[in-house]
Write an enzyme that holds these catalytic residues in place. Sequence first.
Site, PDB file in Angstrom:
ATOM      1  N   ASP A 104       1.330  -1.179   0.255  1.00  0.00           N
ATOM      2  CA  ASP A 104      -0.223  -0.467  -0.223  1.00  0.00           C
ATOM      3  C   ASP A 104       1.183   1.019  -0.142  1.00  0.00           C
ATOM      4  O   ASP A 104       1.660   1.446   0.994  1.00  0.00           O
ATOM      5  CB  ASP A 104      -0.749   0.145   1.412  1.00  0.00           C
ATOM      6  CG  ASP A 104      -1.750   0.589   1.418  1.00  0.00           C
ATOM      7  OD1 ASP A 104      -2.287   1.708   0.043  1.00  0.00           O
ATOM      8  OD2 ASP A 104      -2.952  -0.049   1.996  1.00  0.00           O
ATOM      9  N   ASP A 204      -2.986   4.840  -2.703  1.00  0.00           N
ATOM     10  CA  ASP A 204      -3.847   5.490  -1.849  1.00  0.00           C
ATOM     11  C   ASP A 204      -4.279   6.611  -2.353  1.00  0.00           C
ATOM     12  O   ASP A 204      -3.321   7.316  -2.492  1.00  0.00           O
ATOM     13  CB  ASP A 204      -3.016   5.881  -0.462  1.00  0.00           C
ATOM     14  CG  ASP A 204      -3.880   6.300   1.074  1.00  0.00           C
ATOM     15  OD1 ASP A 204      -4.838   4.946   0.664  1.00  0.00           O
ATOM     16  OD2 ASP A 204      -3.650   7.057   1.108  1.00  0.00           O
ATOM     17  N   GLU A 254      -6.580   3.557  -5.329  1.00  0.00           N
ATOM     18  CA  GLU A 254      -8.065   4.399  -4.435  1.00  0.00           C
ATOM     19  C   GLU A 254      -8.268   5.720  -5.412  1.00  0.00           C
ATOM     20  O   GLU A 254      -7.852   6.329  -5.332  1.00  0.00           O
ATOM     21  CB  GLU A 254      -7.684   4.482  -2.989  1.00  0.00           C
ATOM     22  CG  GLU A 254      -8.619   4.272  -2.267  1.00  0.00           C
ATOM     23  CD  GLU A 254      -8.163   4.907  -0.900  1.00  0.00           C
ATOM     24  OE1 GLU A 254      -9.425   4.831  -0.108  1.00  0.00           O
ATOM     25  OE2 GLU A 254      -7.633   6.013  -1.018  1.00  0.00           O
ATOM     26  N   HIS A 328     -11.147  -1.229   5.021  1.00  0.00           N
ATOM     27  CA  HIS A 328     -11.130  -1.147   6.553  1.00  0.00           C
ATOM     28  C   HIS A 328     -11.338   0.683   6.299  1.00  0.00           C
ATOM     29  O   HIS A 328     -11.155   0.922   7.567  1.00  0.00           O
ATOM     30  CB  HIS A 328      -9.401  -0.575   6.598  1.00  0.00           C
ATOM     31  CG  HIS A 328      -8.450  -0.037   5.381  1.00  0.00           C
ATOM     32  ND1 HIS A 328      -8.151  -0.422   4.345  1.00  0.00           N
ATOM     33  CD2 HIS A 328      -7.971   1.008   5.838  1.00  0.00           C
ATOM     34  CE1 HIS A 328      -7.606   1.033   3.794  1.00  0.00           C
ATOM     35  NE2 HIS A 328      -7.524   1.764   4.793  1.00  0.00           N
ATOM     36  N   ASP A 329     -12.090   1.529   5.543  1.00  0.00           N
ATOM     37  CA  ASP A 329     -12.581   2.026   5.771  1.00  0.00           C
ATOM     38  C   ASP A 329     -14.235   2.328   5.912  1.00  0.00           C
ATOM     39  O   ASP A 329     -14.820   3.315   5.527  1.00  0.00           O
ATOM     40  CB  ASP A 329     -11.779   3.399   4.542  1.00  0.00           C
ATOM     41  CG  ASP A 329     -10.576   3.896   4.621  1.00  0.00           C
ATOM     42  OD1 ASP A 329     -10.319   3.702   5.680  1.00  0.00           O
ATOM     43  OD2 ASP A 329     -10.305   4.282   3.602  1.00  0.00           O
TER      44      ASP A 329
HETATM   45  O1  ISL Z   1     -12.031   7.008   5.345  1.00  0.00           O
HETATM   46  C1  ISL Z   1     -13.228   7.601   4.525  1.00  0.00           C
HETATM   47  C2  ISL Z   1     -14.700   7.011   5.474  1.00  0.00           C
HETATM   48  O2  ISL Z   1     -14.442   6.761   6.956  1.00  0.00           O
HETATM   49  C3  ISL Z   1     -12.378   8.314   3.145  1.00  0.00           C
HETATM   50  O3  ISL Z   1     -13.347   9.147   2.811  1.00  0.00           O
HETATM   51  C4  ISL Z   1     -10.879   7.791   3.431  1.00  0.00           C
HETATM   52  O4  ISL Z   1     -10.831   8.588   4.159  1.00  0.00           O
HETATM   53  C5  ISL Z   1     -10.734   7.852   1.583  1.00  0.00           C
HETATM   54  O5  ISL Z   1     -11.372   6.483   1.469  1.00  0.00           O
HETATM   55  C6  ISL Z   1      -9.352   7.547   2.086  1.00  0.00           C
HETATM   56  O6  ISL Z   1      -8.500   6.487   2.460  1.00  0.00           O
HETATM   57  C7  ISL Z   1      -7.222   6.587   2.734  1.00  0.00           C
HETATM   58  O7  ISL Z   1      -6.531   7.638   2.519  1.00  0.00           O
HETATM   59  C8  ISL Z   1      -6.576   7.647   4.120  1.00  0.00           C
HETATM   60  C9  ISL Z   1      -6.452   6.991   5.228  1.00  0.00           C
HETATM   61  O8  ISL Z   1      -6.804   6.966   6.559  1.00  0.00           O
HETATM   62  C10 ISL Z   1      -7.674   5.468   5.128  1.00  0.00           C
HETATM   63  O9  ISL Z   1      -7.238   4.850   5.843  1.00  0.00           O
HETATM   64  C11 ISL Z   1      -7.279   5.091   3.188  1.00  0.00           C
HETATM   65  O10 ISL Z   1      -8.126   4.242   2.797  1.00  0.00           O
HETATM   66  C12 ISL Z   1      -5.140   8.151   4.068  1.00  0.00           C
HETATM   67  O11 ISL Z   1      -3.968   8.184   3.949  1.00  0.00           O
END
Ligand code: ISL
Length: 552
Positions: A104, A204, A254, A328-329
């Site tokens: 990642d 990411d 993503e 995981h989000d």
């Molecule tokens: O987490 C979210 C919804 O609860 C999303 O808005 C998320 O912030 C977005 O999908 C981006 O996520 C990624 O980048 C973030 C990190 O916190 C997340 O875990 C990751 O998947 C910042 O690096």
Amino acid sequence: MTIGSNLRAHELGSKVAYEIYIRSFNDSNGDGVGDLPGITARLDYLADLGVDYLWITPFFVSPLKDGGYDVADYCNIDPVFGTMEDFEELVREADKRGIGLMLDMVFNHTSDQHEWFQKALAGDPKYQAYFLLQDGDPSKPPTNWDSKFGGNAWQWSPEMGKWYLHLYDVSQPDLDWRNPEVREELAGVLRFWREKGVKGFRFDVVNNISKPETFEDDFEGDGRRFYTDGEHVDEYLRELVARGGIDDLMTVGEMSSTTIEHCIEYTKPENHELAMAFSFHHFRVDNVNGNRWAKAKANVPMLRDTFAGWQERMTEAGGWNAVFWTCHDQPRPATRFGDDSTPELLNRSAKMLPVCTFLMRGTPYIYQGEELGMTNPGFTSIDQYRDVESINYYHIMQDVEGKSEKEAFDIIAYKSRDNGRTPVQWDDSENAGFSTGEPWIGVGNNYSWLNAAAEVDDPNSVFTFYKNLIALRKAEEVIQAGDVKFLESPAPQVIAYERTLDDTRVVVQCNFSGEEQPALALEGGEILVSNYEEPGNGSVLRPWEGTALVWR
Ligand code: ISL
């Protein structure tokens, strides 16, 4: 592997990926945090399930303010997750089982503890040029943009006497991709991990990397229109892939608040950007007035139209989707889109959901525990939550939106990212077999009966159903590479589509409700897969039924 070529549909369409949120997967040393040897110890379980790739969330050196998405050193492993030897061992053992690792890459921002940012703070102009800094009045941020985690997106740094941009947490300064030195550093990170035998990468929030030349207030929104799918993003991605030497690897970006048009460009093979994209529009179906922080059931017709748009338009234009119910989000899909109120309803609905997505065109991703039908954990107090975003919004909902403490808590208990971050339920022993120590976050309240040990050998389990679906995808070319068309739903709570390849036709029908619903009027066809031994084949769909019929 020829992922960058036009053979891609057959190749990517036969693969299944599995996401590991490392902190919560399996802890080998009793410190309460999952780690690399913990993953190695569970490889046989994953090989039995049948997955091809493991996307592992960041395990690099990090202060862990955002679960590792705040990286302080891209090429070293945080001791809490293990050592480089542990990683090399994991690569070797995964390889023996035909499983490739995807790492990642959090390249939109670093941690404020990263050496680059520390040097910037100390006044080094080379490193100040790595970040998005602005001069100005310490009492007035350069723009009114919001951070995704709440509050203004700019932070004043007294050390530098400048503002810095952080689209995420204040501890996550955004990198300046306009600077070619930054781009070269990041390509070097890819080369480093590729050398170690990695087979792919997940990037990411990668469609946020291209920021505008000048910064201006957003009077229509939160600022995202100025950096989402920004002007140079395709050029940056092409360059990163070429210089990182990863065009033949499995890659997924993503994409936050993106569009189908942009994702076509990101994933068309001839563009040599990414193999596939994650988009999140299907998670908007339970927003209320556009607000994600709300507790509501999914709008199924909207879900159907969202899937239809992404599936059909990406296919027509030669793009490729990652298909998934969660990560995981997100909260647990069995709670969110199914019914977890009884074990029977949970079993039924947690099997219907993958019938809906696993037969789509694209590459399916399973998020750890989804294959067991894991649910939201049933936490009862805000002290049980760990996530920076959830805790921020718990307060914003009360202080800014005027919600009561109970309303705010109920929404967190439904939507928080932590719902998906509780430890994988391996067995019914203490801490669900995840750790011999105190887990960093509590375990779900149903692990005594909902766990892997109880499911792996049970022919009726959610686990066995996922395993069979993966085998089915690998056996059926029509699922891997067939065309896709969404059908008119026989009822609002039903999603139906067809896949076709040469003379083979598959029709999938899924009932997103606990009541019988009318089915499509279809003649003949054999059952390809169903979550009922006796589906309501013909005129009705039974509660939470997911059935695919095939004609050959
Ligand atoms: O987490 C979210 C919804 O609860 C999303 O808005 C998320 O912030 C977005 O999908 C981006 O996520 C990624 O980048 C973030 C990190 O916190 C997340 O875990 C990751 O998947 C910042 O690096």
